[in-house]
Design a protein around this motif. Structure first.
Motif, PDB file in Angstrom:
ATOM      1  N   VAL A  15       0.949  -1.062  -0.071  1.00  0.00           N
ATOM      2  CA  VAL A  15       0.031   0.072   0.135  1.00  0.00           C
ATOM      3  C   VAL A  15       0.950   0.963   0.061  1.00  0.00           C
ATOM      4  O   VAL A  15       0.396   2.264  -0.739  1.00  0.00           O
ATOM      5  CB  VAL A  15      -1.040  -0.157   1.243  1.00  0.00           C
ATOM      6  CG1 VAL A  15      -1.404   1.272   1.423  1.00  0.00           C
ATOM      7  CG2 VAL A  15      -1.956  -1.158   1.190  1.00  0.00           C
ATOM      8  N   ARG A  19       0.929   3.844  -3.154  1.00  0.00           N
ATOM      9  CA  ARG A  19      -0.144   4.650  -2.517  1.00  0.00           C
ATOM     10  C   ARG A  19      -0.822   5.736  -3.323  1.00  0.00           C
ATOM     11  O   ARG A  19      -2.046   6.109  -3.693  1.00  0.00           O
ATOM     12  CB  ARG A  19       0.258   5.313  -1.095  1.00  0.00           C
ATOM     13  CG  ARG A  19       1.327   6.628  -1.287  1.00  0.00           C
ATOM     14  CD  ARG A  19       2.061   6.792   0.112  1.00  0.00           C
ATOM     15  NE  ARG A  19       3.219   7.645  -0.012  1.00  0.00           N
ATOM     16  CZ  ARG A  19       4.312   7.419  -0.400  1.00  0.00           C
ATOM     17  NH1 ARG A  19       4.605   5.981  -0.159  1.00  0.00           N
ATOM     18  NH2 ARG A  19       5.354   8.252   0.035  1.00  0.00           N
ATOM     19  N   LEU A  22      -2.914   4.248  -5.884  1.00  0.00           N
ATOM     20  CA  LEU A  22      -4.040   3.673  -5.227  1.00  0.00           C
ATOM     21  C   LEU A  22      -5.076   4.760  -5.159  1.00  0.00           C
ATOM     22  O   LEU A  22      -6.251   4.806  -5.152  1.00  0.00           O
ATOM     23  CB  LEU A  22      -4.061   2.928  -3.869  1.00  0.00           C
ATOM     24  CG  LEU A  22      -3.305   1.757  -4.080  1.00  0.00           C
ATOM     25  CD1 LEU A  22      -2.759   1.201  -2.593  1.00  0.00           C
ATOM     26  CD2 LEU A  22      -3.555   0.588  -4.920  1.00  0.00           C
ATOM     27  N   PRO A 136      -4.329  -5.376  -4.599  1.00  0.00           N
ATOM     28  CA  PRO A 136      -4.826  -4.925  -5.685  1.00  0.00           C
ATOM     29  C   PRO A 136      -6.169  -5.527  -5.979  1.00  0.00           C
ATOM     30  O   PRO A 136      -7.064  -4.924  -6.587  1.00  0.00           O
ATOM     31  CB  PRO A 136      -3.638  -4.920  -6.781  1.00  0.00           C
ATOM     32  CG  PRO A 136      -2.951  -6.024  -6.188  1.00  0.00           C
ATOM     33  CD  PRO A 136      -2.862  -5.872  -4.981  1.00  0.00           C
ATOM     34  N   LEU A 139      -8.832  -4.267  -3.643  1.00  0.00           N
ATOM     35  CA  LEU A 139      -9.409  -2.944  -4.188  1.00  0.00           C
ATOM     36  C   LEU A 139     -10.019  -2.674  -5.350  1.00  0.00           C
ATOM     37  O   LEU A 139     -11.015  -2.077  -5.364  1.00  0.00           O
ATOM     38  CB  LEU A 139      -8.198  -1.903  -4.135  1.00  0.00           C
ATOM     39  CG  LEU A 139      -7.380  -1.774  -2.594  1.00  0.00           C
ATOM     40  CD1 LEU A 139      -6.097  -0.749  -2.606  1.00  0.00           C
ATOM     41  CD2 LEU A 139      -8.370  -1.148  -1.493  1.00  0.00           C
TER      42      LEU A 139
END
Length: 324
Positions: A15, A19, A22, A136, A139
């Protein structure tokens, strides 16, 4: 130490490393949802204004009504195209995820050798790979579910005369369990290709190609994943909300001929003569009724999950062999 506790460290690393990617992805999802809400409100407003005008959709009530109806239909058709574009973007997510997993997440670390640092800090290759897949995949699954639900709700609320049926690619592939299955398959393919290729750009390109090719193959072949229903007769009972798979002519012996066998016949006499020459006595139609939606969805989902499981198993085996 539980497996979940052991994975927290590697997950946090993934993460933190990505980041900004994301955050950008989350922002795009939010923008897409806001856009769907705005589009739904706009289309509903246009429909209300047209209903208040009292003009029929097919015109025929004077020039002013014809212009109003044409403007209304053009606007609603444009809104339908935007919904289709959103669905098309959702169809591309599994391939994009696959390329991201294969290249930046896995192949880049294997190519640069930075994976060795993780493996020397009490993180086994298996835990390392699971963390690379879990973040991944989870998410993108969440984002896909939210966007698919938002798209379905927007299309349901919007009073659009140009509606997509359940079997069209843009509706079928963004509802049910199929979107999640394609996402998991894309992540699994990305992991396997990244481990096998170990070159960032090549792994990304190859995984996108494989995932995209599989998605296109299912789009072309999914009608055959479940047995069709068949109706025959001299005049077919053409029902609404069915997926036409194949239609044609029947001969007196029960044989099937192409629908185009008498396409060159212009007059009724020519058509009757052609039918007699080919012994055509009726017609047939193979189709999927709306009740076949879930059987088709579950079969496609099962195949994709099985392929994903095989890809992950092979990825673990290759990784274990190369690090053992």
């Amino acid at each position: 130490m539980s497996t979940l506790t052991a994975l927290r460290g590697p997950v946090r690393v993934v993460v933190r490393q990505h980041r900004w990617t994301l955050r950008i992805a989350a922002g795009l999802v939010l923008l897409a949802l806001l856009g769907l809400v705005a589009l739904t409100l706009r289309s509903s407003h246009v429909a209300e204004v047209f209903a208040a005008s009292g003009c029929p959709v097919d015109g025929g009530a004077g020039r002013s009504c014809d212009v109003t109806a044409r403007s209304y239909l053009d606007s609603m058709f444009d809104y339908r195209k935007i919904f289709d574009d959103v669905a098309l973007a959702l169809l591309a997510l599994p391939a994009l995820l696959s390329g991201f997993v294969a290249g930046p997440l896995i192949a880049r670390e294997l190519e640069s050798g930075t994976y060795k640092l993780s493996w020397t800090q009490s993180v086994s290759p298996a835990r390392w790979l699971v963390s690379k897949l879990a973040v991944p995949a989870a998410l993108v699954l969440a984002g896909t579910a939210v966007l698919c639900a938002g798209l379905y709700a927007a299309q349901s609320v919007s009073d659009n005369p140009y509606r997509s049926e359940w079997y069209t690619m843009y509706v079928y592939a963004t509802t049910g369990t199929v979107p999640a299955a394609h996402v998991l398959f894309g992540a699994a393919v990305g992991a396997l290709v990244g481990i096998l290729v170990r070159r960032t750009l090549l792994a990304s390109a190859l995984s996108v190609l494989v995932t995209g090719a599989v998605g296109a193959s299912f789009a072309a072949l999914r009608a055959g994943l479940w047995s069709t229903s068949t109706v025959t007769g001299r005049s077919l009972d053409v029902r609404e909300n069915i997926w036409w798979v194949e239609t044609g002519h029947l001969t007196g012996t029960g044989g099937r001929l192409s629908q185009d066998v008498c396409a060159q016949a212009v007059t009724e006499a020519d058509r009757a003569r052609c039918f007699a020459d080919h012994d055509i006595t009726g017609h047939y139609l193979e189709y999927h009724p709306a009740s076949h939606f879930w059987p088709l969805q579950l079969v496609e989902t099962g195949i994709l999950l099985a392929l994903a499981a095989v890809a992950v198993a092979v990825a673990f085996r290759v990784l274990r062999r190369r690090t053992g």
